[in-house]
Design a protein around this motif. Structure first.
Motif, PDB file in Angstrom:
ATOM      1  N   VAL A  52       0.871  -1.173   0.000  1.00 50.55           N
ATOM      2  CA  VAL A  52       0.000   0.000   0.000  1.00 50.55           C
ATOM      3  C   VAL A  52       0.908   1.223   0.000  1.00 50.55           C
ATOM      4  CG1 VAL A  52      -1.675   1.353   1.321  1.00 50.55           C
ATOM      5  CG2 VAL A  52      -1.913  -1.139   1.183  1.00 50.55           C
ATOM      6  N   GLY A  53       0.554   2.220  -0.797  1.00 44.81           N
ATOM      7  CA  GLY A  53       1.362   3.431  -0.862  1.00 44.81           C
ATOM      8  C   GLY A  53       0.518   4.685  -0.764  1.00 44.81           C
ATOM      9  N   VAL A  54       1.120   5.747  -0.224  1.00 46.80           N
ATOM     10  CA  VAL A  54       0.480   7.060  -0.162  1.00 46.80           C
ATOM     11  C   VAL A  54       1.475   8.099  -0.661  1.00 46.80           C
ATOM     12  CG1 VAL A  54      -0.947   6.373   1.810  1.00 46.80           C
ATOM     13  CG2 VAL A  54       1.227   7.563   2.216  1.00 46.80           C
ATOM     14  N   ASN A  55       0.975   9.306  -0.894  1.00 48.37           N
ATOM     15  CA  ASN A  55       1.860  10.384  -1.328  1.00 48.37           C
ATOM     16  C   ASN A  55       2.588  11.001  -0.137  1.00 48.37           C
ATOM     17  OD1 ASN A  55      -1.084  11.502  -1.014  1.00 48.37           O
ATOM     18  ND2 ASN A  55       0.255  13.265  -0.627  1.00 48.37           N
ATOM     19  N   GLY A  56       3.656  11.743  -0.433  1.00 50.31           N
ATOM     20  CA  GLY A  56       4.373  12.457   0.609  1.00 50.31           C
ATOM     21  C   GLY A  56       3.602  13.669   1.087  1.00 50.31           C
TER      22      GLY A  56
END
Length: 335
Positions: free
Chosen positions: A131-135
């Motif tokens: 799972v990834g999110v933005n900075g």
């Protein structure tokens, strides 16, 4: 007794991990932002990430710069060197990882997330979930990864005693294989889900601990820290985050105006927190149960800080339509 397909169980577990890993990635994004703002170099940040991964069930961090180069990771090769990895937008080059490249285009004020179902990883044929999110400080990818191996290990070691869940884990990356297998062991499944969920929330608590510690080192005011906790709650399944002194008042809270009752004696499940206050335990993982105020199902996990007389409590609402709920009815969900 109503039955449910094992494929439904596998998909429900994958969906539960979506939410928990989203929260982990969100907190990690703020942790990295404050660490770098306070002058920590890459080696110091990596040391923190390694400490979290080595003491929780989270396996991997992949945190990039603006070009998609993962310069912050806890993953090392056989020689002990950090594993080099650059996200590529071309699916022909990276059939799985390329999906996350779009996060580099997300504004830092946004709260974008990309989830990926558990699947066989292209580089080594192991089953992983990402799972990834933005900075939140600059354009970057903040990705967390979980290997199926941690559930398998716990199942085999007896932490989770469940023949049904052992079968689910065996085909977790290919749930369609389980479409024609059914079980009525909902209580057994719920126990395993509960344990997995508790361990995932502990990851979040450890991340909050390091974030708060870094924010204090950076000299951030209470309002800024509370605002970050609120942003995390608003962009993840978590409902509330409280950091409380032992014994004492609330230090930080995701609530806009922390109430006077938010002391160890006023927190949900406070009668079970005495073991944290006297140092007997480091974690209190309370089973999902109806909240006294309105009957809504909630899960609370409270974790003591490692080096300060404080603890962090996280609360998670549990939907009646999920397998975690004792009110779950397969007939009403088409399971």
């Amino acid at each position: 007794m109503p039955k449910i397909s094992l494929a439904t169980v596998a998909r429900a577990l994958d969906a539960m991990l979506d939410g928990q890993m989203t929260a982990q990635a969100r907190i990690a994004a703020h942790l990295v932002a404050v660490a770098e703002a306070s002058g920590h170099d890459a080696a110091q940040v990596i040391e923190t990430l390694e400490a979290i991964a080595s003491t929780t069930v989270l396996d991997e961090f992949w945190i990039t710069d603006e070009q998609g180069m993962a310069y912050l990771t806890n993953v090392r090769d056989a020689t002990g060197a950090l594993m080099p990895f650059r996200f590529n937008p071309n699916p022909a080059v990276q059939p799985q990882a390329s999906k996350f490249y779009a996060l580099l285009g997300s504004p830092i004020e946004s709260d974008h997330v990309i989830t990926q179902s558990a699947q066989v990883r292209e580089i080594d044929q192991e089953i992983y979930k990402y799972v990834g999110v933005n900075g939140v400080d600059r354009k970057r990818i903040v990705q967390v990864g979980n290997a199926l191996a941690f559930e398998e290990h716990d199942l085999q070691s007896g932490s989770y005693t469940s023949p049904v869940m052992t079968a689910v884990m065996a085909a977790f990356g290919e749930p369609d294989l389980l479409d024609f297998a059914f079980t009525d062991q909902l209580d057994e499944i719920r126990v395993v889900f509960e344990e997995i969920l508790g361990k995932q929330i502990i990851v979040q608590a450890r991340l909050v601990e390091h974030f708060v510690t870094g924010a204090e080192e950076a000299g951030w005011p209470t309002e800024e820290i509370n605002g970050r906790l609120l942003r995390i709650v608003n962009s993840s399944p978590l409902d509330e985050i409280h950091v409380v002194s032992m014994p004492g008042d609330t230090v930080y809270s995701s609530l806009r105006s922390p109430l006077a009752c938010e002391t160890p004696a006023g927190l949900p499940g406070s009668d079970e927190l005495s073991s944290l206050l006297d140092g007997t335990n480091k974690v209190v993982d309370q089973p999902t149960a109806p909240r006294a105020s309105d009957g809504a199902l909630y899960k609370y996990v409270t974790v003591a800080f490692a080096n300060k007389p404080r603890f962090v409590q996280l609360s998670l609402p549990i939907d009646d339509g999920t397998l975690l709920s004792p009110r779950y009815n397969p007939a009403s969900t088409g399971g």
